[in-house]
Design a protein around this motif. Structure first.
Motif, PDB file in Angstrom:
ATOM      1  N   ASP A 115      77.226  46.118  30.201  1.00 55.75           N
ATOM      2  CA  ASP A 115      77.368  44.829  29.534  1.00 55.75           C
ATOM      3  C   ASP A 115      76.681  44.948  28.179  1.00 55.75           C
ATOM      4  O   ASP A 115      75.483  44.703  28.054  1.00 55.75           O
ATOM      5  CB  ASP A 115      76.728  43.720  30.375  1.00 55.75           C
ATOM      6  N   GLN A 166      81.922  45.563  29.502  1.00 56.69           N
ATOM      7  CA  GLN A 166      82.051  44.290  28.799  1.00 56.69           C
ATOM      8  C   GLN A 166      81.335  44.438  27.471  1.00 56.69           C
ATOM      9  O   GLN A 166      80.106  44.486  27.442  1.00 56.69           O
ATOM     10  CB  GLN A 166      81.421  43.167  29.625  1.00 56.69           C
ATOM     11  N   ILE A 175      72.512  46.858  30.912  1.00 59.06           N
ATOM     12  CA  ILE A 175      72.675  45.597  30.186  1.00 59.06           C
ATOM     13  C   ILE A 175      71.996  45.792  28.840  1.00 59.06           C
ATOM     14  O   ILE A 175      70.767  45.757  28.747  1.00 59.06           O
ATOM     15  CB  ILE A 175      72.043  44.423  30.962  1.00 59.06           C
ATOM     16  N   ARG A 222      78.670  50.028  35.399  1.00 62.19           N
ATOM     17  CA  ARG A 222      78.881  48.693  34.825  1.00 62.19           C
ATOM     18  C   ARG A 222      78.037  48.614  33.557  1.00 62.19           C
ATOM     19  O   ARG A 222      76.825  48.798  33.616  1.00 62.19           O
ATOM     20  CB  ARG A 222      78.467  47.605  35.806  1.00 62.19           C
TER      21      ARG A 222
END
Length: 181
Positions: free
Chosen positions: A115, A132, A98, A113
């Protein structure tokens, strides 16, 4: 209380085998050993790091990092979670990041993943990876191009003529406050 004793031991005698070695000239100094690669620093699962990680080494994370990371090469393991910006020469991501990611080469595996924005020269993503954010390509500065030189020298430019100086104002043009009564 304590007394220093002199070493009175006799020097060791050389054996005939050692005497031959001592007399022989050394051929060449030993070549330096090739540099050993630095081992990767590993942070295992169950560990939480609060703060920045900085160094020019390879780092393998399988833990939680709450801070920024700036290293040579980074491997984010499948159990890792990074909350902060990440900068490295090469980054392999299997877990969760993140924050912004910046590297020349970024590889997102199927369990990754991310972000945040990824700034890169090369980006590879496997099927199943989640991302993302924005993919931003490094912009290499264009090589400086020399200024073209004029083919002919510029003509000499003469300055514009200045107006002739004017005469001082006459009594009829003098402001009222300066006139004598």
């Amino acid at each position: 209380m304590f007394a220093k004793k002199k070493d009175t031991a006799a020097p060791l005698a050389l054996t005939p085998l050692d005497q031959g070695r001592a007399a022989a000239p050394q051929a060449q100094p030993a070549a330096p050993a090739p540099a050993r690669p630095k081992p990767a620093s590993m942070f295992s699962q169950g560990l939480t790091v609060r703060g920045d990680i900085v160094g020019d080494v390879e780092v393998h994370l399988d833990c939680v990092v709450l801070g920024d990371i700036k290293v040579g090469k980074l491997i984010v393991g499948p159990n890792a979670r990074v909350e902060g910006s990440v900068i490295a020469q090469a980054i392999e991501i299997h877990g969760l990041v993140i924050g912004a990611v910046t590297a020349q080469a970024v590889r997102l595996y199927g369990t990754a993943r991310v972000d945040g924005d990824i700034t890169h020269e090369q980006l590879a993503m496997e099927t199943g990876a989640e991302f993302q954010g924005r993919s931003l390509k490094f912009r290499r500065p264009a090589p400086a191009q020399p200024q073209p030189q004029p083919a002919q020298p510029q003509a000499h430019v003469q300055p514009a003529p200045q107006p002739a100086p004017t005469a001082p104002p006459s009594a009829s043009q003098t402001p009222y406050s300066q006139v004598a009564h």
